[in-house]
Design a protein around this motif. Structure first.
Motif, short mmCIF file in Angstrom:
data_model
loop_
_atom_site.label_atom_id
_atom_site.label_comp_id
_atom_site.label_asym_id
_atom_site.label_seq_id
_atom_site.Cartn_x
_atom_site.Cartn_y
_atom_site.Cartn_z
N LYS A 98 30.24 -29.62 36.56
CA LYS A 98 31.03 -30.13 37.16
C LYS A 98 32.73 -29.28 37.62
O LYS A 98 33.84 -29.12 38.26
CB LYS A 98 31.46 -31.82 36.77
N SER A 99 33.00 -29.16 35.76
CA SER A 99 34.38 -28.31 35.31
C SER A 99 33.77 -27.27 36.28
O SER A 99 35.15 -26.55 37.12
CB SER A 99 35.20 -28.50 34.49
N TYR A 100 33.37 -26.35 36.31
CA TYR A 100 32.91 -24.95 36.75
C TYR A 100 32.70 -24.77 38.37
O TYR A 100 33.01 -23.95 39.52
CB TYR A 100 31.89 -24.37 36.42
N VAL A 101 32.39 -25.71 39.09
CA VAL A 101 32.25 -26.02 40.37
C VAL A 101 33.80 -27.17 40.92
O VAL A 101 33.67 -26.12 41.96
CB VAL A 101 31.19 -27.50 40.84
N LEU A 102 34.47 -27.38 40.33
CA LEU A 102 35.86 -26.93 40.64
C LEU A 102 36.85 -26.29 40.79
O LEU A 102 37.18 -26.14 41.50
CB LEU A 102 36.08 -28.91 40.37
N PHE A 103 36.87 -25.72 39.36
CA PHE A 103 37.64 -25.26 39.24
C PHE A 103 37.30 -23.38 39.56
O PHE A 103 37.59 -22.65 39.71
CB PHE A 103 38.86 -25.16 37.56
N GLY A 104 36.05 -23.02 38.39
CA GLY A 104 35.38 -21.90 39.10
C GLY A 104 35.57 -20.86 37.54
O GLY A 104 36.07 -19.66 37.94
N THR A 105 36.41 -21.25 36.71
CA THR A 105 37.17 -20.32 35.79
C THR A 105 36.22 -19.84 35.35
O THR A 105 35.36 -20.27 34.68
CB THR A 105 38.12 -20.67 35.06
N PRO A 106 36.09 -18.23 34.65
CA PRO A 106 35.70 -17.94 33.54
C PRO A 106 34.95 -18.63 32.04
O PRO A 106 34.03 -18.34 31.31
CB PRO A 106 35.79 -16.42 33.64
N GLU A 107 36.25 -19.21 31.65
CA GLU A 107 36.31 -19.83 30.26
C GLU A 107 35.35 -20.72 30.75
O GLU A 107 34.54 -21.25 29.43
CB GLU A 107 37.73 -20.50 30.02
N ILE A 108 34.87 -21.40 31.67
CA ILE A 108 34.06 -22.07 31.05
C ILE A 108 33.03 -22.06 31.89
O ILE A 108 32.08 -22.25 31.15
CB ILE A 108 34.18 -23.61 32.50
N LEU A 109 32.14 -20.69 32.73
CA LEU A 109 31.38 -20.57 32.29
C LEU A 109 30.89 -20.07 31.56
O LEU A 109 29.53 -20.29 30.65
CB LEU A 109 31.13 -19.40 33.76
N ASP A 110 31.67 -18.88 30.46
CA ASP A 110 31.04 -19.40 28.76
C ASP A 110 31.06 -20.19 28.67
O ASP A 110 30.04 -20.35 27.40
CB ASP A 110 32.28 -18.22 28.56
N THR A 111 32.43 -21.16 28.30
CA THR A 111 31.29 -22.36 27.94
C THR A 111 29.86 -22.63 28.13
O THR A 111 29.35 -23.77 27.59
CB THR A 111 32.57 -23.17 28.15
N ILE A 112 29.66 -23.42 29.16
CA ILE A 112 28.42 -23.38 29.59
C ILE A 112 27.42 -22.92 29.32
O ILE A 112 26.58 -23.15 29.18
CB ILE A 112 28.43 -23.31 31.54
N LYS A 113 27.77 -21.25 29.02
CA LYS A 113 26.59 -20.80 28.76
C LYS A 113 26.25 -20.39 27.18
O LYS A 113 25.22 -21.00 26.89
CB LYS A 113 26.98 -19.47 28.51
N ALA A 114 27.48 -21.52 26.25
CA ALA A 114 26.80 -21.43 25.08
C ALA A 114 26.25 -22.90 24.79
O ALA A 114 25.59 -22.96 23.91
CB ALA A 114 29.03 -22.14 24.35
N ASN A 115 27.03 -23.79 25.86
CA ASN A 115 26.12 -24.81 26.02
C ASN A 115 25.01 -24.94 25.81
O ASN A 115 23.66 -25.27 25.41
CB ASN A 115 26.81 -25.93 26.63
N GLN A 116 24.12 -24.45 26.64
CA GLN A 116 23.23 -23.35 27.38
C GLN A 116 22.77 -22.82 26.20
O GLN A 116 21.69 -23.89 25.95
CB GLN A 116 22.95 -22.65 29.08
#
Length: 128
Positions: free
Chosen positions: A70-88
């Protein structure tokens, strides 16, 4: 009369020792059986404790990845994407662990194929 008392005394002592030996053997057998069952139960509890810990971690990671998406959809920052990949990666690790360690026949039948969790690609978020 003395001879009869000695004979009865020997028979009573023999009966006493036989009962004592029978009780000792029975106690040893019951003790060994109980110890084996306690070890099996402890192993089961350890397995259940590990499953509960992994299930709680999986639920927590799933909640975190939902929030991070949800945060990535709102803000689109690469840091959030990296966090999502780590969670994944953590979700995939735990899911694979559950697939490799089925507890019941129902869990054995519910295994999913490899690569079951969709990879998130980098790029800009969707805008409507």
């Amino acid at each position: 009369m003395k001879w009869i008392n000695q004979k009865i005394g020997r028979q009573l002592m023999f009966a006493f020792y036989m009962v004592f030996i029978a009780l000792s053997l029975t106690s040893a057998i019951v003790y060994t059986y109980t110890e084996r069952k306690i070890d099996q139960t402890n192993a089961t509890f350890d397995d259940l404790r590990e499953r509960r810990t992994n299930a709680n971690t999986l639920a927590n990671e799933w909640t975190l990845v939902q929030s991070n998406v949800k945060s990535y959809v709102l803000f689109g920052t690469p840091e959030i994407l990296d966090t999502i990949k780590a969670n994944q990666r953590e979700i995939n690790r735990l899911t694979t662990w559950f697939e490799k360690m089925p507890f019941t026949n129902k869990e054995r039948n519910m295994r999913s194929p490899p690569g079951h969790f969709m990879m998130i690609t980098s790029g800009p978020p969707f805008h409507c």
